[in-house]
Scaffold this motif. Sequence first.
Motif, PDB file in Angstrom:
ATOM      1  N   UNK A  59     106.890  92.058  99.550  1.00 51.31           N
ATOM      2  CA  UNK A  59     107.214  93.056 100.573  1.00 51.31           C
ATOM      3  C   UNK A  59     106.088  93.278 101.568  1.00 51.31           C
ATOM      4  N   UNK A  60     104.827  93.297 101.093  1.00 49.14           N
ATOM      5  CA  UNK A  60     103.699  93.630 101.969  1.00 49.14           C
ATOM      6  C   UNK A  60     102.659  92.516 102.052  1.00 49.14           C
ATOM      7  N   UNK A  61     103.002  91.318 101.584  1.00 48.84           N
ATOM      8  CA  UNK A  61     102.030  90.241 101.604  1.00 48.84           C
ATOM      9  C   UNK A  61     101.069  90.339 100.430  1.00 48.84           C
ATOM     10  N   UNK A  62      99.940  89.649 100.547  1.00 44.84           N
ATOM     11  CA  UNK A  62      99.079  89.472  99.389  1.00 44.84           C
ATOM     12  C   UNK A  62      97.626  89.836  99.695  1.00 44.84           C
ATOM     13  N   UNK A  63      96.982  90.423  98.674  1.00 42.92           N
ATOM     14  CA  UNK A  63      95.561  90.732  98.737  1.00 42.92           C
ATOM     15  C   UNK A  63      94.983  90.491  97.344  1.00 42.92           C
ATOM     16  N   UNK A  64      93.729  90.834  97.159  1.00 44.10           N
ATOM     17  CA  UNK A  64      93.124  90.662  95.838  1.00 44.10           C
ATOM     18  C   UNK A  64      93.896  91.462  94.775  1.00 44.10           C
ATOM     19  N   UNK A  65      94.495  92.598  95.179  1.00 44.76           N
ATOM     20  CA  UNK A  65      95.225  93.444  94.239  1.00 44.76           C
ATOM     21  C   UNK A  65      96.513  92.793  93.747  1.00 44.76           C
ATOM     22  N   UNK A  66      96.950  91.713  94.402  1.00 47.30           N
ATOM     23  CA  UNK A  66      98.156  91.014  93.971  1.00 47.30           C
ATOM     24  C   UNK A  66      97.927  90.262  92.667  1.00 47.30           C
ATOM     25  N   UNK A  67      96.674  89.948  92.355  1.00 45.57           N
ATOM     26  CA  UNK A  67      96.372  89.269  91.096  1.00 45.57           C
ATOM     27  C   UNK A  67      96.467  90.277  89.953  1.00 45.57           C
ATOM     28  N   UNK A  68      97.133  89.918  88.868  1.00 47.50           N
ATOM     29  CA  UNK A  68      97.287  90.871  87.754  1.00 47.50           C
ATOM     30  C   UNK A  68      95.995  91.055  86.977  1.00 47.50           C
ATOM     31  N   UNK A  69      95.787  92.263  86.492  1.00 43.56           N
ATOM     32  CA  UNK A  69      94.700  92.538  85.558  1.00 43.56           C
ATOM     33  C   UNK A  69      95.233  92.359  84.145  1.00 43.56           C
ATOM     34  N   UNK A  70      94.360  91.952  83.243  1.00 41.82           N
ATOM     35  CA  UNK A  70      94.744  91.770  81.842  1.00 41.82           C
ATOM     36  C   UNK A  70      93.798  92.605  80.994  1.00 41.82           C
ATOM     37  N   UNK A  71      94.287  93.778  80.584  1.00 41.28           N
ATOM     38  CA  UNK A  71      93.448  94.729  79.858  1.00 41.28           C
ATOM     39  C   UNK A  71      94.099  95.046  78.518  1.00 41.28           C
ATOM     40  N   UNK A  72      93.447  94.616  77.425  1.00 43.40           N
ATOM     41  CA  UNK A  72      93.914  94.900  76.066  1.00 43.40           C
ATOM     42  C   UNK A  72      92.726  95.450  75.288  1.00 43.40           C
ATOM     43  N   UNK A  73      92.544  96.779  75.319  1.00 42.70           N
ATOM     44  CA  UNK A  73      91.362  97.381  74.685  1.00 42.70           C
ATOM     45  C   UNK A  73      91.220  97.049  73.207  1.00 42.70           C
ATOM     46  N   UNK A  74      92.339  96.893  72.498  1.00 45.85           N
ATOM     47  CA  UNK A  74      92.289  96.670  71.054  1.00 45.85           C
ATOM     48  C   UNK A  74      91.579  95.380  70.682  1.00 45.85           C
TER      49      UNK A  74
END
Length: 279
Positions: A59-74
């Motif tokens: 919808x709004x194009x792409x930026x660095x925020x388009x890359x997913x974060x992978x956070x699994x604290x456990x």
Amino acid sequence: MAEDVKTGNPVWETIKTIVYALLIAGVFRTLFFQPFWIPSGSMKQTLLIGDFLFVNKMAYGYSYASCPSLIIPSVGLNIDAEDVCGWMQSDDNSRILGGDPERGDVIVFRHPVTGRDYIKRLIGLPGDRIQVREGQIILNGTLVPQQPDGVFTETAEPQGPQRLRPRCENGPVGIGGVCEKTRLIETLPNGVSYDVLNIGNQGSDNTGIYTVPEGHYFFMGDNRDNSSDSRLPQSAGGVGYVPYDNLIGRADRIMFSSAGRSMLFFWTWRGDRFFKAVN
């Protein structure tokens, strides 16, 4: 006589298949759609705790925020979008194939300080002057109209994996009681209408005047008295103004919804919210 067919190591073939599948899923999630699970009640009644939706990243194009974060604290896993796509950040707050969001869009964005994903409604565009007075938005000097629309009710009980208790306008309500909030229909200048909820008078119902900086946006939750949003500055733990660069995508449709602690608890699924459009 049939010739022997040589086969590779089955373990290695399985590993390659998994790696390829993860790569394809990663590309799909980065470029097209990102799954999002609603963890809190800040967007009720538009979005409920336990709604599962896909965010439209085109919808709004792409930026660095388009890359997913992978956070699994456990397991100590913390791979941030900046770690992978920080090279896409620009000094001029621009995007690749960028498109302009529209007032009233429900948008997932990256918090400017914590980097966590938030979902709110876009109220203010760059250059807008916004004030909240007695719970109503004053946009560029004009009151945004609200019309009464009855009462929103829900059961007063812990909700979602975080077991959050809803706040109620009808005072403290015991477990299993009926929790009520006044419901109003709010209509923005571009004609976009949606429901907002009111719990009572509090500080965020009366604010100073905000002037949205160039290249930034102002967001609010539909559950107005239960939302940490742009009304509170980042220095005070709020969202503040959100840079264009931090937009992730637009929420268009709920795929399914679970009222329980896990989406795997199929007996808690809300059948009336399958494939429901987000307005």
